[in-house]
Design a protein around this motif. Structure first.
Motif, PDB file in Angstrom:
ATOM      1  N   MET A 195     -14.327 -13.699  -9.064  1.00 30.28           N
ATOM      2  CA  MET A 195     -15.690 -14.196  -8.868  1.00 30.28           C
ATOM      3  C   MET A 195     -16.486 -13.187  -8.041  1.00 30.28           C
ATOM      4  SD  MET A 195     -14.998 -16.935  -5.825  1.00 30.28           S
ATOM      5  CE  MET A 195     -13.700 -17.713  -6.718  1.00 30.28           C
ATOM      6  N   VAL A 196     -17.776 -13.390  -7.991  1.00 32.28           N
ATOM      7  CA  VAL A 196     -18.630 -12.605  -7.110  1.00 32.28           C
ATOM      8  C   VAL A 196     -18.403 -13.108  -5.690  1.00 32.28           C
ATOM      9  CG1 VAL A 196     -21.002 -11.998  -6.524  1.00 32.28           C
ATOM     10  CG2 VAL A 196     -20.349 -12.287  -8.926  1.00 32.28           C
ATOM     11  N   ALA A 197     -18.100 -12.186  -4.765  1.00 32.76           N
ATOM     12  CA  ALA A 197     -17.800 -12.596  -3.387  1.00 32.76           C
ATOM     13  C   ALA A 197     -17.895 -11.388  -2.463  1.00 32.76           C
ATOM     14  CB  ALA A 197     -16.401 -13.199  -3.309  1.00 32.76           C
ATOM     15  N   ASN A 198     -17.895 -11.663  -1.175  1.00 28.52           N
ATOM     16  CA  ASN A 198     -17.804 -10.619  -0.152  1.00 28.52           C
ATOM     17  C   ASN A 198     -16.347 -10.463   0.251  1.00 28.52           C
ATOM     18  OD1 ASN A 198     -20.684 -10.233   0.260  1.00 28.52           O
ATOM     19  ND2 ASN A 198     -20.664 -12.236   1.223  1.00 28.52           N
ATOM     20  N   VAL A 199     -15.937  -9.227   0.523  1.00 26.53           N
ATOM     21  CA  VAL A 199     -14.591  -8.995   1.049  1.00 26.53           C
ATOM     22  C   VAL A 199     -14.672  -9.310   2.540  1.00 26.53           C
ATOM     23  CG1 VAL A 199     -12.738  -7.327   1.402  1.00 26.53           C
ATOM     24  CG2 VAL A 199     -14.127  -7.226  -0.683  1.00 26.53           C
ATOM     25  N   TRP A 200     -14.062 -10.421   2.940  1.00 28.42           N
ATOM     26  CA  TRP A 200     -14.142 -10.860   4.324  1.00 28.42           C
ATOM     27  C   TRP A 200     -13.082 -10.183   5.183  1.00 28.42           C
ATOM     28  CZ3 TRP A 200     -10.954 -14.237   7.341  1.00 28.42           C
ATOM     29  CH2 TRP A 200     -11.525 -14.592   8.559  1.00 28.42           C
ATOM     30  N   LYS A 201     -11.836 -10.141   4.697  1.00 26.95           N
ATOM     31  CA  LYS A 201     -10.752  -9.566   5.494  1.00 26.95           C
ATOM     32  C   LYS A 201      -9.694  -8.968   4.585  1.00 26.95           C
ATOM     33  CE  LYS A 201      -7.625 -10.624   9.280  1.00 26.95           C
ATOM     34  NZ  LYS A 201      -7.190 -11.612  10.240  1.00 26.95           N
ATOM     35  N   ILE A 202      -9.220  -7.778   4.941  1.00 26.12           N
ATOM     36  CA  ILE A 202      -8.102  -7.156   4.240  1.00 26.12           C
ATOM     37  C   ILE A 202      -6.844  -7.468   5.033  1.00 26.12           C
ATOM     38  CG2 ILE A 202      -7.071  -4.988   3.478  1.00 26.12           C
ATOM     39  CD1 ILE A 202      -9.948  -3.956   3.069  1.00 26.12           C
ATOM     40  N   VAL A 203      -5.885  -8.134   4.396  1.00 27.37           N
ATOM     41  CA  VAL A 203      -4.691  -8.619   5.072  1.00 27.37           C
ATOM     42  C   VAL A 203      -3.541  -7.615   4.968  1.00 27.37           C
ATOM     43  CG1 VAL A 203      -3.003 -10.494   5.142  1.00 27.37           C
ATOM     44  CG2 VAL A 203      -5.406 -11.004   4.647  1.00 27.37           C
ATOM     45  N   ALA A 204      -3.383  -6.995   3.803  1.00 29.02           N
ATOM     46  CA  ALA A 204      -2.273  -6.064   3.558  1.00 29.02           C
ATOM     47  C   ALA A 204      -2.796  -4.629   3.521  1.00 29.02           C
ATOM     48  CB  ALA A 204      -1.594  -6.412   2.245  1.00 29.02           C
ATOM     49  N   LYS A 205      -1.871  -3.678   3.662  1.00 25.69           N
ATOM     50  CA  LYS A 205      -2.266  -2.265   3.607  1.00 25.69           C
ATOM     51  C   LYS A 205      -1.342  -1.522   2.643  1.00 25.69           C
ATOM     52  CE  LYS A 205       0.306  -0.985   7.797  1.00 25.69           C
ATOM     53  NZ  LYS A 205       1.105  -2.192   7.831  1.00 25.69           N
ATOM     54  N   PRO A 206      -1.819  -0.399   2.094  1.00 16.61           N
ATOM     55  CA  PRO A 206      -0.972   0.371   1.177  1.00 16.61           C
ATOM     56  C   PRO A 206       0.380   0.694   1.816  1.00 16.61           C
ATOM     57  CG  PRO A 206      -3.205   1.178   1.084  1.00 16.61           C
ATOM     58  CD  PRO A 206      -3.154   0.185   2.225  1.00 16.61           C
ATOM     59  N   GLY A 207       1.425   0.543   1.020  1.00 11.71           N
ATOM     60  CA  GLY A 207       2.784   0.766   1.498  1.00 11.71           C
ATOM     61  C   GLY A 207       3.511  -0.511   1.862  1.00 11.71           C
ATOM     62  N   ASP A 208       2.758  -1.604   2.062  1.00 17.46           N
ATOM     63  CA  ASP A 208       3.381  -2.890   2.396  1.00 17.46           C
ATOM     64  C   ASP A 208       4.189  -3.416   1.214  1.00 17.46           C
ATOM     65  OD1 ASP A 208       2.185  -2.856   4.877  1.00 17.46           O
ATOM     66  OD2 ASP A 208       0.787  -4.514   4.472  1.00 17.46           O
ATOM     67  N   GLN A 209       5.329  -4.038   1.522  1.00 15.77           N
ATOM     68  CA  GLN A 209       6.109  -4.752   0.516  1.00 15.77           C
ATOM     69  C   GLN A 209       5.488  -6.141   0.384  1.00 15.77           C
ATOM     70  OE1 GLN A 209       8.680  -3.590  -1.443  1.00 15.77           O
ATOM     71  NE2 GLN A 209       8.049  -1.639  -0.577  1.00 15.77           N
ATOM     72  N   ILE A 210       5.114  -6.500  -0.831  1.00 16.14           N
ATOM     73  CA  ILE A 210       4.418  -7.754  -1.088  1.00 16.14           C
ATOM     74  C   ILE A 210       5.339  -8.677  -1.884  1.00 16.14           C
ATOM     75  CG2 ILE A 210       2.387  -8.792  -2.181  1.00 16.14           C
ATOM     76  CD1 ILE A 210       1.696  -6.936   0.182  1.00 16.14           C
ATOM     77  N   ALA A 211       5.423  -9.920  -1.467  1.00 15.27           N
ATOM     78  CA  ALA A 211       6.179 -10.935  -2.198  1.00 15.27           C
ATOM     79  C   ALA A 211       5.207 -11.746  -3.052  1.00 15.27           C
ATOM     80  CB  ALA A 211       6.914 -11.855  -1.231  1.00 15.27           C
ATOM     81  N   GLU A 212       5.714 -12.340  -4.109  1.00 15.12           N
ATOM     82  CA  GLU A 212       4.890 -13.222  -4.933  1.00 15.12           C
ATOM     83  C   GLU A 212       4.315 -14.319  -4.040  1.00 15.12           C
ATOM     84  OE1 GLU A 212       5.377 -16.285  -8.693  1.00 15.12           O
ATOM     85  OE2 GLU A 212       6.951 -14.825  -8.292  1.00 15.12           O
ATOM     86  N   GLY A 213       3.011 -14.519  -4.112  1.00 18.03           N
ATOM     87  CA  GLY A 213       2.355 -15.542  -3.305  1.00 18.03           C
ATOM     88  C   GLY A 213       1.741 -15.030  -2.011  1.00 18.03           C
ATOM     89  N   LEU A 224       2.413  -2.465  -2.405  1.00 19.24           N
ATOM     90  CA  LEU A 224       0.970  -2.288  -2.526  1.00 19.24           C
ATOM     91  C   LEU A 224       0.683  -0.790  -2.501  1.00 19.24           C
ATOM     92  CD1 LEU A 224      -1.674  -3.907  -2.688  1.00 19.24           C
ATOM     93  CD2 LEU A 224      -1.812  -3.709  -0.215  1.00 19.24           C
ATOM     94  N   THR A 225       0.173  -0.260  -3.609  1.00 21.57           N
ATOM     95  CA  THR A 225      -0.059   1.183  -3.689  1.00 21.57           C
ATOM     96  C   THR A 225      -1.464   1.579  -3.278  1.00 21.57           C
ATOM     97  OG1 THR A 225      -0.530   1.026  -6.051  1.00 21.57           O
ATOM     98  CG2 THR A 225       1.719   1.590  -5.427  1.00 21.57           C
ATOM     99  N   SER A 226      -2.449   0.694  -3.484  1.00 22.66           N
ATOM    100  CA  SER A 226      -3.808   1.034  -3.067  1.00 22.66           C
ATOM    101  C   SER A 226      -4.667  -0.208  -2.918  1.00 22.66           C
ATOM    102  CB  SER A 226      -4.467   2.000  -4.061  1.00 22.66           C
ATOM    103  OG  SER A 226      -4.682   1.366  -5.306  1.00 22.66           O
ATOM    104  N   ILE A 227      -5.659  -0.086  -2.053  1.00 21.67           N
ATOM    105  CA  ILE A 227      -6.698  -1.102  -1.874  1.00 21.67           C
ATOM    106  C   ILE A 227      -7.999  -0.427  -2.293  1.00 21.67           C
ATOM    107  CG2 ILE A 227      -8.018  -2.441  -0.188  1.00 21.67           C
ATOM    108  CD1 ILE A 227      -5.407  -3.683  -0.262  1.00 21.67           C
ATOM    109  N   ALA A 228      -8.734  -1.047  -3.203  1.00 26.74           N
ATOM    110  CA  ALA A 228      -9.940  -0.426  -3.763  1.00 26.74           C
ATOM    111  C   ALA A 228     -11.224  -0.953  -3.129  1.00 26.74           C
ATOM    112  CB  ALA A 228      -9.972  -0.651  -5.271  1.00 26.74           C
ATOM    113  N   LEU A 268      -0.679  -3.084  -7.286  1.00 25.08           N
ATOM    114  CA  LEU A 268       0.674  -3.404  -6.842  1.00 25.08           C
ATOM    115  C   LEU A 268       1.644  -2.789  -7.835  1.00 25.08           C
ATOM    116  CD1 LEU A 268       2.033  -5.249  -4.688  1.00 25.08           C
ATOM    117  CD2 LEU A 268       2.003  -7.058  -6.390  1.00 25.08           C
ATOM    118  N   ASP A 269       2.628  -2.047  -7.324  1.00 24.80           N
ATOM    119  CA  ASP A 269       3.578  -1.374  -8.209  1.00 24.80           C
ATOM    120  C   ASP A 269       4.984  -1.902  -8.004  1.00 24.80           C
ATOM    121  OD1 ASP A 269       4.367   0.362 -10.174  1.00 24.80           O
ATOM    122  OD2 ASP A 269       4.353   2.124  -8.887  1.00 24.80           O
TER     123      ASP A 269
END
Length: 71
Positions: free
Chosen positions: A9-27, A50-54, A70-71
């Protein structure tokens, strides 16, 4: 195979929680969007690294815009 995480949807990015290199689990939450004073978490649908945040905090995203990879 890389998973592109895109805005739903159209929205503002309020907060970035994860950073590139982080291991991300489903959910896990990647970023939190804000639209009409509601916070909308953007959730990973599969696990990986997480390989990149755009986006940056304060950016406005349109429906379909790339948020992260996410790779």
């Amino acid at each position: 195979m890389a998973e592109e995480i895109r805005a739903e949807m159209v929205a503002n990015v309020w907060k970035i929680v994860a950073k590139p290199g982080d291991q991300i689990a489903e959910g896990d939450t990647i970023v939190i969007l804000e639209s009409m004073k509601m916070e909308i978490p953007v959730i990973a649908e599969e696990e990986g690294t997480l390989t990149s945040i755009a986006v940056a905090e304060g950016d406005v995203v349109q429906e379909g815009d790339l948020i992260a990879v996410l790779d």
